[in-house]
Design an enzyme around this catalytic site. Structure first.
Site, PDB file in Angstrom:
ATOM      1  N   ASP A  71      69.154 -62.649  47.831  1.00  0.00           N
ATOM      2  CA  ASP A  71      70.024 -63.001  49.171  1.00  0.00           C
ATOM      3  C   ASP A  71      70.948 -64.277  48.973  1.00  0.00           C
ATOM      4  O   ASP A  71      71.943 -64.309  49.524  1.00  0.00           O
ATOM      5  CB  ASP A  71      68.800 -63.719  50.016  1.00  0.00           C
ATOM      6  CG  ASP A  71      67.799 -63.011  50.487  1.00  0.00           C
ATOM      7  OD1 ASP A  71      67.564 -62.533  51.366  1.00  0.00           O
ATOM      8  OD2 ASP A  71      66.851 -62.142  49.420  1.00  0.00           O
ATOM      9  N   ASP A 101      65.893 -68.936  51.004  1.00  0.00           N
ATOM     10  CA  ASP A 101      67.022 -67.820  50.533  1.00  0.00           C
ATOM     11  C   ASP A 101      67.303 -67.109  51.963  1.00  0.00           C
ATOM     12  O   ASP A 101      68.663 -66.947  52.245  1.00  0.00           O
ATOM     13  CB  ASP A 101      66.667 -67.087  49.669  1.00  0.00           C
ATOM     14  CG  ASP A 101      66.326 -67.784  48.322  1.00  0.00           C
ATOM     15  OD1 ASP A 101      65.923 -69.183  48.278  1.00  0.00           O
ATOM     16  OD2 ASP A 101      66.268 -67.220  47.050  1.00  0.00           O
TER      17      ASP A 101
HETATM   18  O1  13P Z   1      63.890 -59.629  50.124  1.00  0.00           O
HETATM   19  C1  13P Z   1      64.619 -59.235  50.411  1.00  0.00           C
HETATM   20  C2  13P Z   1      65.683 -59.986  51.543  1.00  0.00           C
HETATM   21  O2  13P Z   1      65.202 -61.192  51.803  1.00  0.00           O
HETATM   22  C3  13P Z   1      65.233 -58.018  50.249  1.00  0.00           C
HETATM   23  O3  13P Z   1      65.244 -57.621  48.682  1.00  0.00           O
HETATM   24  P1  13P Z   1      64.894 -56.165  48.231  1.00  0.00           P
HETATM   25  O4  13P Z   1      65.930 -55.316  48.677  1.00  0.00           O
HETATM   26  O5  13P Z   1      65.233 -56.304  46.633  1.00  0.00           O
HETATM   27  O6  13P Z   1      63.633 -55.596  48.484  1.00  0.00           O
END
Ligand code: 13P
Length: 151
Positions: A71, A101
């Site tokens: 993020d 985040d």
């Molecule tokens: O946690 C996320 C957005 O906050 C997404 O992460 P992933 O795509 O790695 O699951």
């Protein structure tokens, strides 16, 4: 804050992100809109990106997984003007360890006036807009003026 007008190109840099419970909705949505999406540059947080790449069969630039900094990477890219649209299906029912985040990503997207969709219906509005495939003008903070006033 002084603003300036910039033009976003017809070909967009689209960031796609989904929390685990929302990944099925995002992948289904992306497959439904594959023909439109693949005309643009796609990027995503790590797990989302790898899943989408599998489902869509097209390259998706996968950053680090969200809880490990993905993020924040996306937020940095937005601040650098390298992302045009954010599709972020965040989970309204689960607390996340990386909540700061997530908030920071959504905040910086608002600062830089990026179109954001956080649900299937808002993503449908975005992708059916004629602006999705055309250049459009938007106002963003004028960083040069901001800096000059502070020095
Ligand atoms: O946690 C996320 C957005 O906050 C997404 O992460 P992933 O795509 O790695 O699951």
């Amino acid at each position: 804050m002084e603003k300036k007008t910039v033009t976003t190109a017809a070909q967009k840099r689209v960031a796609l992100v989904a929390h685990d419970n929302m990944k099925p909705e995002l992948t289904t949505w992306a497959v439904q809109h594959k023909e439109k999406l693949i005309k643009h540059k796609l990027m995503a947080t790590g797990t989302t990106g790898n899943l989408l790449q599998k489902q869509l069969g097209v390259p998706v630039d996968a950053l680090i997984s969200g809880p490990l900094g993905g993020d924040q990477q996306l937020g940095g890219l937005i601040a650098e003007g390298k992302i045009d649209i954010l599709i972020f299906f965040w989970d309204p029912f689960e607390p996340m360890p990386h909540d700061p985040d997530i908030k920071a990503l959504l905040r910086v997207a608002a600062v830089w006036n990026i179109p954001i969709a956080c649900s299937v219906s808002s993503a449908n509005f975005l992708i059916s807009s004629p602006l999705f495939d055309a250049p459009f003008e938007k106002q963003i903070p004028d960083y040069e003026t901001y800096l000059k006033a502070r020095l």
